[in-house]
Design a protein around this motif. Structure first.
Motif, PDB file in Angstrom:
ATOM      1  N   LEU A 160       4.608   7.515  11.910  1.00 46.71           N
ATOM      2  CA  LEU A 160       4.513   6.351  11.036  1.00 46.71           C
ATOM      3  C   LEU A 160       4.770   5.055  11.808  1.00 46.71           C
ATOM      4  CD1 LEU A 160       4.230   5.042   8.246  1.00 46.71           C
ATOM      5  CD2 LEU A 160       6.641   5.597   7.825  1.00 46.71           C
ATOM      6  N   LYS A 193      -6.091   2.584   6.571  1.00 40.13           N
ATOM      7  CA  LYS A 193      -6.336   3.972   6.156  1.00 40.13           C
ATOM      8  C   LYS A 193      -7.636   4.542   6.723  1.00 40.13           C
ATOM      9  CE  LYS A 193      -3.466   3.770   1.994  1.00 40.13           C
ATOM     10  NZ  LYS A 193      -3.390   3.825   0.523  1.00 40.13           N
ATOM     11  N   THR A 223       0.859  -1.176   0.000  1.00 44.17           N
ATOM     12  CA  THR A 223       0.000   0.000   0.000  1.00 44.17           C
ATOM     13  C   THR A 223       0.897   1.228   0.000  1.00 44.17           C
ATOM     14  OG1 THR A 223      -1.878   1.099   1.072  1.00 44.17           O
ATOM     15  CG2 THR A 223      -0.204   0.167   2.532  1.00 44.17           C
ATOM     16  N   HIS A 271      -2.203   7.057   6.595  1.00 44.18           N
ATOM     17  CA  HIS A 271      -1.788   7.903   5.467  1.00 44.18           C
ATOM     18  C   HIS A 271      -1.924   9.394   5.758  1.00 44.18           C
ATOM     19  CE1 HIS A 271      -6.076   7.764   5.350  1.00 44.18           C
ATOM     20  NE2 HIS A 271      -6.158   8.584   4.316  1.00 44.18           N
ATOM     21  N   LYS A 322       5.797   3.684   0.623  1.00 49.68           N
ATOM     22  CA  LYS A 322       5.202   2.391   0.265  1.00 49.68           C
ATOM     23  C   LYS A 322       5.498   1.393   1.378  1.00 49.68           C
ATOM     24  CE  LYS A 322       5.144   0.739  -3.959  1.00 49.68           C
ATOM     25  NZ  LYS A 322       5.556   0.146  -5.257  1.00 49.68           N
ATOM     26  N   PHE A 342       1.070   5.790   0.030  1.00 52.66           N
ATOM     27  CA  PHE A 342       0.371   7.060   0.246  1.00 52.66           C
ATOM     28  C   PHE A 342       1.354   8.204   0.051  1.00 52.66           C
ATOM     29  CE2 PHE A 342       1.689   5.289   4.327  1.00 52.66           C
ATOM     30  CZ  PHE A 342       2.365   6.330   4.944  1.00 52.66           C
ATOM     31  N   GLN A 343       0.801   9.363  -0.263  1.00 57.76           N
ATOM     32  CA  GLN A 343       1.618  10.539  -0.543  1.00 57.76           C
ATOM     33  C   GLN A 343       2.026  11.235   0.751  1.00 57.76           C
ATOM     34  OE1 GLN A 343      -0.932  12.787  -3.126  1.00 57.76           O
ATOM     35  NE2 GLN A 343      -0.744  11.340  -4.816  1.00 57.76           N
ATOM     36  N   VAL A 344       3.205  11.844   0.710  1.00 56.53           N
ATOM     37  CA  VAL A 344       3.704  12.622   1.847  1.00 56.53           C
ATOM     38  C   VAL A 344       4.184  13.970   1.317  1.00 56.53           C
ATOM     39  CG1 VAL A 344       4.329  10.615   3.242  1.00 56.53           C
ATOM     40  CG2 VAL A 344       5.997  11.535   1.629  1.00 56.53           C
ATOM     41  N   HIS A 356      -5.861   5.484   9.988  1.00 54.54           N
ATOM     42  CA  HIS A 356      -5.397   6.738   9.343  1.00 54.54           C
ATOM     43  C   HIS A 356      -3.879   6.802   9.190  1.00 54.54           C
ATOM     44  CE1 HIS A 356      -9.522   8.007   9.903  1.00 54.54           C
ATOM     45  NE2 HIS A 356      -9.411   7.863  11.204  1.00 54.54           N
ATOM     46  N   GLY A 413       6.467   9.917  -1.662  1.00 53.35           N
ATOM     47  CA  GLY A 413       5.499   8.898  -1.265  1.00 53.35           C
ATOM     48  C   GLY A 413       6.137   7.814  -0.425  1.00 53.35           C
TER      49      GLY A 413
END
Length: 479
Positions: free
Chosen positions: A378, A358, A131, A364, A156, A133-135, A362, A154
């Motif tokens: 994280l 997500k 999975t 992401h 992963k 998500f953008q950072v 949450h 991002g």
């Protein structure tokens, strides 16, 4: 009464195991090992874990004022914004990462297996996916994105878990730019005899399949539409010397031609095919022609993904959208063509896990803060998810064992999420309360967390062949 006594006994055993693996002493020892704690300070290591993981507050999204207020309210610790910000540093990241890694390798889910009809053939059913998500863009030096239409930064996360026990086998945090294709090779040495491997096309790798064969493990994989498929030829040509011509040994088959002769919802298979131009991999090919409704949904998804990535699908890919192609090394006497298709659908269970990560946890969600603070959040989230996952899958097993009922992964995740902060706090401060907390979770899941069964749609337990009761108390024998 006897049933309640047995479930209490099982919950008590799980409570003792949790206390052994996730204790205050264990966390303090890791803090000393990583240099996170060098002298006595206002915030102890276990309280810092609580802040980063279990106070229902996000260290990279909430303000420092909110974080300090939470520490004061929940733990009675008064600390300044500046002092807390200074503690969110590289040593803190190393400490949280170590806590996560140590928890990941604990044997806490050893007794969470559910008896399945496939136990005779497959020791473990391992599902791998990732999975992303953008950072914020200023993290791009450490977490570069995947390019194309994606953001420049991002994260992963690679996850492999065992379906029957729920045990998380491999977790790796990396940059969004990292390829899925190489990760399967990195975990080859963890494969054991009798493992069944389920992965999507992103992990398609000839060398991995050949390695699985050597290790006497099994695989079911989708086949890429652009890869050539051959069968042994019946019309072999020979040179004058009597040596067969290499070019005549194999005959290429075209899936699109086979598809045109199939009816919607039909399965078709060829026992021995050779995959790729070099024909290195010998496998069993199973084809399934989609129904019109399945084709409509797949076409929409394909169009959406192509638009998102800024790519154009080839004509051959579009032509083969109406068929699912699978290769496997499992013999027909063990799995029918239909069962190959059904077992592969279990791969989607990992998507449910990512959905909980997500939508419930949450993972992401991140604002632009210094990168160490983001990394603290994280790894804090991963610790939260790992402890929650342990409880989720243990409860699924206990409900099956004691009530013969199938729990819903999404519902159980929501319920455990509501209890998890209190569970951690009591594990650290009042370990004796852990049993009663887990008992409350169990009762809540029995009341509110069971799987809703839809007509003509098989659940995980149905596909695995688990004998269970539906909520009407009628026993269901899964086919």
């Amino acid at each position: 009464v006897e049933e309640r006594s047995k479930s209490n006994e099982d919950i008590k055993a799980f409570s003792d195991e949790l206390k052994r693996c996730f204790s205050k002493d264990e966390i303090e020892e890791i803090a000393r090992e990583t240099g996170f704690v060098k002298r006595k300070g206002k915030i102890k290591a276990c309280e810092f874990v609580c802040l980063c993981c279990f106070m229902n507050v996000e260290v990279a999204n909430n303000t420092l004022v909110t974080l300090c207020s939470k520490l004061s309210e929940k733990a009675g610790i008064l600390v300044s914004n500046q002092a807390l910000d200074q503690r969110l540093n590289e040593r803190c990241v190393t400490f949280l990462k170590k806590v996560f890694e140590k928890l990941l390798h604990q044997t806490i889910t050893n007794n969470t297996r559910i008896t399945s009809r496939w136990d005779e053939y497959f020791k473990r059913i391992r599902i791998l996916d990732s999975t992303a998500f953008q950072v914020p863009e200023n993290y791009k030096n450490i977490y570069p994105g995947s390019g194309g239409c994606s953001k420049p930064s991002g994260v992963k996360i690679q996850l492999e878990y065992e379906l029957i026990s729920g045990c998380l086998l491999n977790v790796q945090v990396g940059a969004g730019s990292e390829s899925d294709n190489t990760f399967g090779s990195k975990i080859r040495d963890t494969i054991k005899v009798g493992d069944l491997i389920l992965r999507d096309l992103g992990y398609f790798n000839f060398e991995d399949f050949l390695d699985l064969e050597k290790r006497k493990a099994f695989y079911i994989s989708r086949l890429k539409p652009n890869i050539a498929v051959y069968i042994e030829s019946n019309d072999i040509e020979y040179y004058k010397s009597g040596t067969p011509k290499k070019s005549s040994l194999f005959k290429r088959i075209y899936i699109c031609d086979i598809m045109k002769q199939m009816n919607a919802g039909e399965h078709y298979e060829i026992n021995d095919v050779y995959i790729g131009q070099e024909k290195k991999l010998k496998a069993r090919l199973v084809l399934y022609k989609l129904t019109s409704e399945q084709l409509r949904k797949r076409s929409q998804k394909c169009e959406k993904n192509a638009k998102k990535k800024g790519i154009k699908k080839s004509n051959s890919t579009i032509e083969l959208l109406g068929i699912s192609m699978y290769i496997t090394n499992i013999k027909q006497r063990i799995l029918s063509a239909k069962q190959v298709y059904e077992l592969y659908t279990l791969r989607w269970q990992i998507e449910i896990i990512f959905k909980t990560w997500k939508s419930i946890f949450h993972i992401h969600a991140v604002k632009q803060v210094k990168i160490e603070r983001f990394q603290c959040q994280l790894y804090g989230k991963l610790i939260l998810i790992l402890l929650s996952s342990t409880i989720i899958f243990k409860m699924r097993t206990l409900i099956m064992k004691n009530k013969e009922l199938e729990a819903s992964e999404m519902k159980v995740s929501e319920i455990v999420h509501e209890y998890i902060d209190r569970l951690y706090f009591d594990l650290i401060k009042f370990p004796s309360k852990t049993f009663n907390n887990l008992k409350s979770v169990f009762k809540n899941i029995v009341k509110n967390g069971l799987k809703s069964h839809r007509k003509d749609k098989k659940t995980v337990f149905d596909i695995l062949g688990v004998c269970y009761k539906q909520m009407s108390t009628k026993v269901k024998f899964a086919a």
